[in-house]
Design a protein around this motif. Sequence first.
Motif, PDB file in Angstrom:
ATOM      1  N   ASN A   1       0.944  -1.161   0.189  1.00 45.72           N
ATOM      2  CA  ASN A   1       0.053  -0.131   0.074  1.00 45.72           C
ATOM      3  C   ASN A   1       0.913   1.291  -0.141  1.00 45.72           C
ATOM      4  O   ASN A   1       1.459   1.673   1.173  1.00 45.72           O
ATOM      5  N   MET A   2       0.837   1.904  -1.339  1.00 44.87           N
ATOM      6  CA  MET A   2       1.934   2.955  -1.408  1.00 44.87           C
ATOM      7  C   MET A   2       1.390   4.032  -0.414  1.00 44.87           C
ATOM      8  O   MET A   2       2.214   5.008  -0.271  1.00 44.87           O
ATOM      9  N   ASN A   3       0.348   4.017   0.171  1.00 45.73           N
ATOM     10  CA  ASN A   3      -0.153   5.254   1.184  1.00 45.73           C
ATOM     11  C   ASN A   3      -0.117   4.741   2.607  1.00 45.73           C
ATOM     12  O   ASN A   3      -0.527   5.847   3.289  1.00 45.73           O
ATOM     13  N   SER A   4       0.290   3.669   2.959  1.00 46.47           N
ATOM     14  CA  SER A   4       0.509   3.228   4.226  1.00 46.47           C
ATOM     15  C   SER A   4       1.393   4.092   4.886  1.00 46.47           C
ATOM     16  O   SER A   4       2.347   4.640   4.639  1.00 46.47           O
ATOM     17  N   GLU A   5       1.041   4.392   6.380  1.00 45.96           N
ATOM     18  CA  GLU A   5       1.787   5.365   7.158  1.00 45.96           C
ATOM     19  C   GLU A   5       3.062   4.452   7.572  1.00 45.96           C
ATOM     20  O   GLU A   5       3.974   4.988   7.918  1.00 45.96           O
ATOM     21  N   ASN A   6       3.160   3.130   7.344  1.00 43.93           N
ATOM     22  CA  ASN A   6       3.928   2.204   7.770  1.00 43.93           C
ATOM     23  C   ASN A   6       4.935   2.248   6.317  1.00 43.93           C
ATOM     24  O   ASN A   6       4.453   1.450   5.521  1.00 43.93           O
ATOM     25  N   THR A   7       6.099   2.843   6.431  1.00 44.23           N
ATOM     26  CA  THR A   7       6.785   2.949   5.098  1.00 44.23           C
ATOM     27  C   THR A   7       7.220   1.485   4.688  1.00 44.23           C
ATOM     28  O   THR A   7       7.453   1.434   3.407  1.00 44.23           O
ATOM     29  N   VAL A   8       7.298   0.582   5.416  1.00 45.44           N
ATOM     30  CA  VAL A   8       7.649  -0.641   5.032  1.00 45.44           C
ATOM     31  C   VAL A   8       6.686  -1.535   4.057  1.00 45.44           C
ATOM     32  O   VAL A   8       7.013  -2.152   3.325  1.00 45.44           O
ATOM     33  N   MET A   9       5.535  -0.854   4.076  1.00 45.07           N
ATOM     34  CA  MET A   9       4.293  -1.503   3.465  1.00 45.07           C
ATOM     35  C   MET A   9       4.163  -0.938   1.910  1.00 45.07           C
ATOM     36  O   MET A   9       3.515  -1.130   1.059  1.00 45.07           O
ATOM     37  N   ARG A  10       5.119   0.238   1.857  1.00 45.92           N
ATOM     38  CA  ARG A  10       5.131   0.749   0.444  1.00 45.92           C
ATOM     39  C   ARG A  10       5.834  -0.046  -0.706  1.00 45.92           C
ATOM     40  O   ARG A  10       6.992   0.345  -0.796  1.00 45.92           O
TER      41      ARG A  10
ATOM     42  N   HIS B   1       7.084 -19.745  17.012  1.00 47.37           N
ATOM     43  CA  HIS B   1       7.337 -18.686  17.966  1.00 47.37           C
ATOM     44  C   HIS B   1       8.628 -18.038  17.190  1.00 47.37           C
ATOM     45  O   HIS B   1       9.694 -18.466  17.157  1.00 47.37           O
ATOM     46  N   ALA B   2       8.372 -16.972  16.413  1.00 47.15           N
ATOM     47  CA  ALA B   2       9.664 -16.270  15.635  1.00 47.15           C
ATOM     48  C   ALA B   2      10.093 -15.030  16.575  1.00 47.15           C
ATOM     49  O   ALA B   2       9.137 -13.860  16.561  1.00 47.15           O
ATOM     50  N   LEU B   3      11.213 -15.376  17.312  1.00 47.05           N
ATOM     51  CA  LEU B   3      11.494 -14.063  18.255  1.00 47.05           C
ATOM     52  C   LEU B   3      12.728 -13.401  17.465  1.00 47.05           C
ATOM     53  O   LEU B   3      13.471 -13.942  16.789  1.00 47.05           O
ATOM     54  N   ARG B   4      12.487 -12.108  17.459  1.00 44.86           N
ATOM     55  CA  ARG B   4      13.527 -11.219  16.688  1.00 44.86           C
ATOM     56  C   ARG B   4      13.565 -10.047  17.647  1.00 44.86           C
ATOM     57  O   ARG B   4      12.757  -9.392  18.296  1.00 44.86           O
ATOM     58  N   THR B   5      14.625  -9.072  17.237  1.00 42.74           N
ATOM     59  CA  THR B   5      14.888  -7.909  17.888  1.00 42.74           C
ATOM     60  C   THR B   5      13.968  -6.792  17.469  1.00 42.74           C
ATOM     61  O   THR B   5      13.392  -6.929  16.488  1.00 42.74           O
ATOM     62  N   LYS B   6      13.740  -5.916  18.412  1.00 38.71           N
ATOM     63  CA  LYS B   6      12.381  -4.910  18.477  1.00 38.71           C
ATOM     64  C   LYS B   6      12.903  -3.832  17.139  1.00 38.71           C
ATOM     65  O   LYS B   6      11.475  -3.544  16.473  1.00 38.71           O
ATOM     66  N   GLU B   7      14.061  -3.784  16.326  1.00 35.05           N
ATOM     67  CA  GLU B   7      14.171  -2.800  15.363  1.00 35.05           C
ATOM     68  C   GLU B   7      13.040  -3.496  14.214  1.00 35.05           C
ATOM     69  O   GLU B   7      12.989  -2.828  13.190  1.00 35.05           O
ATOM     70  N   TYR B   8      12.929  -4.614  14.213  1.00 35.00           N
ATOM     71  CA  TYR B   8      12.018  -5.544  13.089  1.00 35.00           C
ATOM     72  C   TYR B   8      10.552  -5.256  13.204  1.00 35.00           C
ATOM     73  O   TYR B   8       9.854  -5.789  12.435  1.00 35.00           O
ATOM     74  N   GLU B   9      10.281  -4.324  14.321  1.00 34.78           N
ATOM     75  CA  GLU B   9       8.718  -4.424  14.707  1.00 34.78           C
ATOM     76  C   GLU B   9       7.777  -3.762  13.555  1.00 34.78           C
ATOM     77  O   GLU B   9       6.824  -4.522  13.119  1.00 34.78           O
ATOM     78  N   LEU B  10       8.277  -2.848  12.753  1.00 33.50           N
ATOM     79  CA  LEU B  10       7.332  -2.300  11.868  1.00 33.50           C
ATOM     80  C   LEU B  10       7.303  -3.279  10.668  1.00 33.50           C
ATOM     81  O   LEU B  10       6.617  -3.092   9.798  1.00 33.50           O
ATOM     82  N   ARG B  11       8.355  -4.449  10.514  1.00 32.46           N
ATOM     83  CA  ARG B  11       8.282  -5.380   9.600  1.00 32.46           C
ATOM     84  C   ARG B  11       7.093  -6.280   9.764  1.00 32.46           C
ATOM     85  O   ARG B  11       7.042  -7.239   8.842  1.00 32.46           O
ATOM     86  N   ASN B  12       6.581  -6.537  11.068  1.00 30.81           N
ATOM     87  CA  ASN B  12       5.761  -7.511  11.295  1.00 30.81           C
ATOM     88  C   ASN B  12       4.383  -7.437  10.463  1.00 30.81           C
ATOM     89  O   ASN B  12       4.000  -8.634   9.908  1.00 30.81           O
ATOM     90  N   GLU B  13       4.188  -6.315  10.062  1.00 36.93           N
ATOM     91  CA  GLU B  13       2.898  -6.324   8.970  1.00 36.93           C
ATOM     92  C   GLU B  13       3.063  -6.700   7.926  1.00 36.93           C
ATOM     93  O   GLU B  13       2.268  -7.511   7.354  1.00 36.93           O
TER      94      GLU B  13
END
Length: 570
Positions: free
Chosen positions: A246-255, A295-307
């Motif tokens: 979604n090129m409009n997403s507030e989450n830049t990862v989703m663009r 359970h996929a455990l990873r460091t916090k900086e990946y949080e925005l990539r969950n979506e």
Amino acid sequence: MDEKLSQEIRKIALQNASEHNGQTREKIVLARILGSHPDLRNKIKNLSRDVSEIINVVNKLSIEEQRSKIEQEFPDLLKAKPKQEIEKTILPPLEEAKNGMVVTRFPPEPNGYPHIGHAKAAIIDEEYAKMYGGKMILRFDDTNPANERMEYYAAIKVGLDWLGIKYDKIKNTSDDLELIYDKGLHMIKSGQAYVCTCKAETVSENRKEKKPCKCRSIDQKQTVDRWEKMFEKYKPGEAIVRFRGNMNSENTVMRDPVLFRIIDSSHALLGNKYRVWPGYDFATAIEDSVDGITHALRTKEYELRNELYYAILDALQMRKPKVLEFSRLEFEGMPVSKRVLKQLIDEGKIPDYEDPRIPTLEGLKRRGILPDAIRKFVLSLGFTKADTTAPFDVLESFNRKMVDSKSIRLNMVKEPVKLIVSKIPFDSVTISNHPTVDMGKRKVVIDGNFYISKKDANELKVGSQIRLMNLGNVSITKSSVDLEGEFIDDNVKSELPKIQWVPQKSAQKISIIIPGILFINDNFNENSLEITEGYTEDYYSNLKVGDEIQFIRFGYCRKDSATQVIFTHK
Ligand code: ATP
Ligand code: MG
């Protein structure tokens, strides 16, 4: 003297002495008593007389005698350490975990040497699998051949072995490349991905401005055509596969993020067989799903990539693991990142990955940090998203508790100064290698010619009295150039300064490497490695490389070679 009070003093004295080579000091005991009896502050004179009487008795006892007195009179001191500490090294329950059903994975990219941050991740993965009777997979996330090397796969395995981490299965993401291609093609054919041939700058510009590009609306047949051309015709950078997000997403990862790109470097395991490589998000989501990860455990900086992770699996109608985050481990002034460590080495600021100043597993090992101390330390930090800039001393204190019972006590003098002592009525002393653990004894031959540390020597004047530890009391008779003294007797006098010594004849020269902090306010500390010279006993040559030593009145060190030790910690 009040009987109760005198018992209390005796208890403190025995405890402290038994923990400090059999000797306690008036100051220490007095301070502890005053701490719990502030009312005695105006009776210090009497109190200190009582304390000194009691510690004189206690200090005369051997450590074995002190221990047996403790057993008889104060058995409560021997009770196991408080429970709290044990509990702190157990992780909290894992969300939605079912017994026997948990599968975790540790997914390092083989692009550098493993460090304590990886240890944190791997230990958490392993502990949770163990806690629920599940499984843990080691998966090399090797889909960027430009940065990956054989050497790193090996180093990571060696590091995990050293940590004692057991995994149930080992695999590489690159093993599944054909499967990942299938999934990619499926995404393209179902219209959920497209091949974009825009320039990299255009892509990033459009993502910033939330603007779709024309490649997004190209028909399916042509898109499949472009996909096929990625395997031969296009050059790196000329075409990428993008997720229809979604090129409009507030989450830049989703663009419309990248799913595949062309990389022409030779792959460490597969050579030039493939040139189209999946990006991190696509490969990870698919692999976690097919590997049965719960359970996929990873460091916090990946949080925005969950979506994106979940969106990819939804698009492919694949099973979704639960993703959970924990905080990255960082140390003040000590980088915990492959990228920064690599840069330090490439710039020549640090010679190699075994340098004791850096928190690579190799560096920590060489410094004398034990794998179990790392595990306890990691577990004590817990499973939390709160930032953990844990002080390095917390790791040191876990380590100290573990190395103490394994470390031989040896004398070592820094910046040696000569001291000649006359009238010693014996020509050797026998010294226990450890005050409480049976590590044998050693005989030290003496002829009156010693080295002591400059720092101790500076305190001495004619008439000063000192105790040469395990040897006897000495009165200084001359203090110009070389020091001279006379043996007085062998009675323990707790008030004399205790000094370690080394016989000149058998002294063994060693270098002592003292690792310091690497960065001070983000600037590289040019003085982070201190190297000093010292003399130790010849018994040092009986030790193996890797053995831990406690140099009396100096600290713990690990034997690094026949002539070099590395300072571990106080
Ligand atoms: P680096 O910045 O050192 O390259 P990375 O995250 O790129 O780190 P990977 O090999 O991709 O390194 O990481 C493997 C696993 O280790 C990941 O799950 C990552 O979250 C975890 N990890 C890496 N560094 C740390 C750290 N400092 N603290 C905790 N976990 C970490
Ligand atoms: Mg990485």
